[in-house]
Design a protein around this motif. Structure first.
Motif, PDB file in Angstrom:
ATOM      1  N   LYS A  35       0.852  -1.191   0.000  1.00 26.72           N
ATOM      2  CA  LYS A  35       0.000   0.000   0.000  1.00 26.72           C
ATOM      3  C   LYS A  35       0.886   1.237   0.000  1.00 26.72           C
ATOM      4  O   LYS A  35       1.707   1.409   0.905  1.00 26.72           O
ATOM      5  CB  LYS A  35      -0.913   0.010   1.223  1.00 26.72           C
ATOM      6  CG  LYS A  35      -1.881  -1.158   1.275  1.00 26.72           C
ATOM      7  CD  LYS A  35      -2.703  -1.115   2.556  1.00 26.72           C
ATOM      8  CE  LYS A  35      -3.661  -2.286   2.622  1.00 26.72           C
ATOM      9  NZ  LYS A  35      -4.420  -2.297   3.901  1.00 26.72           N
ATOM     10  N   VAL A  36       0.718   2.098  -1.010  1.00 29.41           N
ATOM     11  CA  VAL A  36       1.621   3.230  -1.221  1.00 29.41           C
ATOM     12  C   VAL A  36       0.834   4.529  -1.250  1.00 29.41           C
ATOM     13  O   VAL A  36      -0.237   4.614  -1.864  1.00 29.41           O
ATOM     14  CB  VAL A  36       2.405   3.062  -2.541  1.00 29.41           C
ATOM     15  CG1 VAL A  36       3.307   4.267  -2.802  1.00 29.41           C
ATOM     16  CG2 VAL A  36       3.232   1.773  -2.510  1.00 29.41           C
ATOM     17  N   LEU A  37       1.390   5.557  -0.611  1.00 32.72           N
ATOM     18  CA  LEU A  37       0.822   6.904  -0.628  1.00 32.72           C
ATOM     19  C   LEU A  37       1.840   7.857  -1.246  1.00 32.72           C
ATOM     20  O   LEU A  37       3.007   7.854  -0.852  1.00 32.72           O
ATOM     21  CB  LEU A  37       0.506   7.371   0.794  1.00 32.72           C
ATOM     22  CG  LEU A  37       0.112   8.843   0.945  1.00 32.72           C
ATOM     23  CD1 LEU A  37      -1.237   9.112   0.287  1.00 32.72           C
ATOM     24  CD2 LEU A  37       0.097   9.251   2.417  1.00 32.72           C
ATOM     25  N   GLU A  38       1.403   8.662  -2.213  1.00 30.99           N
ATOM     26  CA  GLU A  38       2.242   9.727  -2.744  1.00 30.99           C
ATOM     27  C   GLU A  38       1.659  11.068  -2.340  1.00 30.99           C
ATOM     28  O   GLU A  38       0.481  11.347  -2.605  1.00 30.99           O
ATOM     29  CB  GLU A  38       2.345   9.662  -4.267  1.00 30.99           C
ATOM     30  CG  GLU A  38       3.245  10.759  -4.838  1.00 30.99           C
ATOM     31  CD  GLU A  38       3.277  10.818  -6.349  1.00 30.99           C
ATOM     32  OE1 GLU A  38       3.843  11.791  -6.876  1.00 30.99           O
ATOM     33  OE2 GLU A  38       2.716   9.911  -7.000  1.00 30.99           O
ATOM     34  N   ILE A  39       2.474  11.915  -1.725  1.00 33.03           N
ATOM     35  CA  ILE A  39       2.032  13.267  -1.410  1.00 33.03           C
ATOM     36  C   ILE A  39       2.455  14.183  -2.556  1.00 33.03           C
ATOM     37  O   ILE A  39       3.549  14.072  -3.092  1.00 33.03           O
ATOM     38  CB  ILE A  39       2.589  13.756  -0.062  1.00 33.03           C
ATOM     39  CG1 ILE A  39       4.115  13.743  -0.033  1.00 33.03           C
ATOM     40  CG2 ILE A  39       2.026  12.913   1.074  1.00 33.03           C
ATOM     41  CD1 ILE A  39       4.713  14.410   1.195  1.00 33.03           C
ATOM     42  N   GLY A  40       1.545  15.086  -2.951  1.00 39.64           N
ATOM     43  CA  GLY A  40       1.846  15.989  -4.054  1.00 39.64           C
ATOM     44  C   GLY A  40       2.011  15.268  -5.368  1.00 39.64           C
ATOM     45  O   GLY A  40       3.027  15.384  -6.040  1.00 39.64           O
ATOM     46  N   CYS A  41       0.983  14.537  -5.779  1.00 40.64           N
ATOM     47  CA  CYS A  41       1.088  13.657  -6.947  1.00 40.64           C
ATOM     48  C   CYS A  41       1.103  14.400  -8.271  1.00 40.64           C
ATOM     49  O   CYS A  41       1.439  13.823  -9.311  1.00 40.64           O
ATOM     50  CB  CYS A  41      -0.043  12.635  -6.951  1.00 40.64           C
ATOM     51  SG  CYS A  41      -1.688  13.374  -7.128  1.00 40.64           S
ATOM     52  N   GLY A  42       0.719  15.687  -8.285  1.00 41.23           N
ATOM     53  CA  GLY A  42       0.711  16.433  -9.542  1.00 41.23           C
ATOM     54  C   GLY A  42      -0.164  15.760 -10.582  1.00 41.23           C
ATOM     55  O   GLY A  42      -1.293  15.350 -10.307  1.00 41.23           O
ATOM     56  N   ASP A  43       0.381  15.602 -11.789  1.00 37.93           N
ATOM     57  CA  ASP A  43      -0.398  15.037 -12.900  1.00 37.93           C
ATOM     58  C   ASP A  43      -0.438  13.515 -12.907  1.00 37.93           C
ATOM     59  O   ASP A  43      -0.985  12.911 -13.820  1.00 37.93           O
ATOM     60  CB  ASP A  43       0.128  15.557 -14.238  1.00 37.93           C
ATOM     61  CG  ASP A  43       1.504  15.014 -14.585  1.00 37.93           C
ATOM     62  OD1 ASP A  43       2.147  14.355 -13.732  1.00 37.93           O
ATOM     63  OD2 ASP A  43       1.960  15.254 -15.718  1.00 37.93           O
ATOM     64  N   GLY A  44       0.143  12.874 -11.897  1.00 38.36           N
ATOM     65  CA  GLY A  44       0.124  11.412 -11.817  1.00 38.36           C
ATOM     66  C   GLY A  44       1.237  10.731 -12.578  1.00 38.36           C
ATOM     67  O   GLY A  44       1.306   9.500 -12.598  1.00 38.36           O
ATOM     68  N   GLY A  45       2.141  11.504 -13.184  1.00 36.41           N
ATOM     69  CA  GLY A  45       3.250  10.895 -13.926  1.00 36.41           C
ATOM     70  C   GLY A  45       4.169  10.074 -13.047  1.00 36.41           C
ATOM     71  O   GLY A  45       4.582   8.973 -13.402  1.00 36.41           O
ATOM     72  N   GLY A  46       4.501  10.601 -11.876  1.00 36.45           N
ATOM     73  CA  GLY A  46       5.338   9.856 -10.940  1.00 36.45           C
ATOM     74  C   GLY A  46       4.663   8.586 -10.457  1.00 36.45           C
ATOM     75  O   GLY A  46       5.320   7.561 -10.249  1.00 36.45           O
ATOM     76  N   ALA A  47       3.337   8.645 -10.297  1.00 38.77           N
ATOM     77  CA  ALA A  47       2.582   7.460  -9.880  1.00 38.77           C
ATOM     78  C   ALA A  47       2.722   6.339 -10.897  1.00 38.77           C
ATOM     79  O   ALA A  47       2.897   5.172 -10.543  1.00 38.77           O
ATOM     80  CB  ALA A  47       1.111   7.821  -9.689  1.00 38.77           C
ATOM     81  N   GLY A  48       2.640   6.690 -12.179  1.00 37.43           N
ATOM     82  CA  GLY A  48       2.783   5.681 -13.215  1.00 37.43           C
ATOM     83  C   GLY A  48       4.155   5.052 -13.224  1.00 37.43           C
ATOM     84  O   GLY A  48       4.309   3.828 -13.335  1.00 37.43           O
ATOM     85  N   ILE A  49       5.193   5.881 -13.079  1.00 32.75           N
ATOM     86  CA  ILE A  49       6.568   5.384 -13.065  1.00 32.75           C
ATOM     87  C   ILE A  49       6.798   4.488 -11.853  1.00 32.75           C
ATOM     88  O   ILE A  49       7.356   3.393 -11.957  1.00 32.75           O
ATOM     89  CB  ILE A  49       7.553   6.569 -13.083  1.00 32.75           C
ATOM     90  CG1 ILE A  49       7.438   7.341 -14.396  1.00 32.75           C
ATOM     91  CG2 ILE A  49       8.990   6.087 -12.871  1.00 32.75           C
ATOM     92  CD1 ILE A  49       8.117   8.691 -14.390  1.00 32.75           C
ATOM     93  N   PHE A  50       6.353   4.955 -10.691  1.00 30.86           N
ATOM     94  CA  PHE A  50       6.542   4.185  -9.457  1.00 30.86           C
ATOM     95  C   PHE A  50       5.779   2.865  -9.524  1.00 30.86           C
ATOM     96  O   PHE A  50       6.296   1.816  -9.134  1.00 30.86           O
ATOM     97  CB  PHE A  50       6.084   5.004  -8.250  1.00 30.86           C
ATOM     98  CG  PHE A  50       6.487   4.420  -6.932  1.00 30.86           C
ATOM     99  CD1 PHE A  50       7.649   4.828  -6.301  1.00 30.86           C
ATOM    100  CD2 PHE A  50       5.707   3.446  -6.315  1.00 30.86           C
ATOM    101  CE1 PHE A  50       8.034   4.282  -5.080  1.00 30.86           C
ATOM    102  CE2 PHE A  50       6.076   2.892  -5.099  1.00 30.86           C
ATOM    103  CZ  PHE A  50       7.236   3.317  -4.484  1.00 30.86           C
TER     104      PHE A  50
END
Length: 201
Positions: free
Chosen positions: A38-53
């Motif tokens: 289970k992962v939380l990203e703070i300040g995800c912006g446009d979600g690009g980092g979420a896709g990479i991660f």
């Protein structure tokens, strides 16, 4: 604090995505996550980092938060594309007041958001609070010589008071029970590292 248009433009650029990809490679080499985390990203912006991660770690759950409702909408659209096979959720929320119970996540991700927070210490404390014992904090942060120099100071929107450099940031991690792992990268401009939630001293 929301970013202004020059920083938003950079955050959505190919250059930024390449940088995030390199950072995620470092994160994975330093401390892998078990599948289904289970992962939380703070300040995800446009979600690009979420896709990479998500491509690198294959989490079972990925929540991305941002204070900017426009960016949350962009990230949610990305969920229908690159993140369509992930259990991803994007919502508007403040990193200083995370809407989760204690010990809710196996990992937290920060691609340079904490320096945007007026009360950055509270942001670090909130990350530590929602991580389970043994949970991992993956982070990139930048220091004032990079974003508050004479050029960028007038271009970018950042809080002006109580800004942190390396010693203050690392001290805040220790204070919240986050142990910085060996091999972190730091200069007078930035830090890239991985910390593990142990216990508050």
């Amino acid at each position: 604090m929301q970013v202004n248009w020059p920083e938003r433009f950079y955050c959505r650029s190919l250059v930024r995505k390449i940088a995030q990809w390199r950072e995620v490679c470092y994160f994975r080499a330093t401390r892998p996550l078990p599948p289904g985390a289970k992962v939380l990203e703070i300040g995800c912006g446009d979600g690009g980092g979420a896709g990479i991660f998500s491509r690198a770690f294959a989490p079972g759950l990925y929540h991305g938060l941002d204070v900017d409702p426009a960016m949350v909408k962009v990230a949610a659209r990305r969920r229908k594309g690159a993140l369509r096979d992930q259990n991803a959720l994007f919502l508007q929320a403040d990193a200083e007041r995370l809407p989760y119970r204690d010990n809710a996540f196996d990992a937290a991700v920060n691609f340079g958001i904490i320096h945007h927070l007026p009360d950055w210490r509270r942001g670090v404390a909130e990350v530590a609070r929602v991580l389970r014992p043994g949970g991992t904090f993956y982070f990139e942060e930048i220091y004032p010589p990079l974003y508050a120099n004479p050029v960028f100071k007038v271009m970018l929107a950042h809080p002006r008071e109580d800004r942190f450099h390396g010693p203050e940031f690392r001290e805040a991690l220790v204070r919240e029970g986050l142990t910085l792992l060996p091999g972190f990268h730091e200069s007078n401009l930035f830090i890239l590292g991985v910390a593990v939630k142990t216990a508050r001293p």
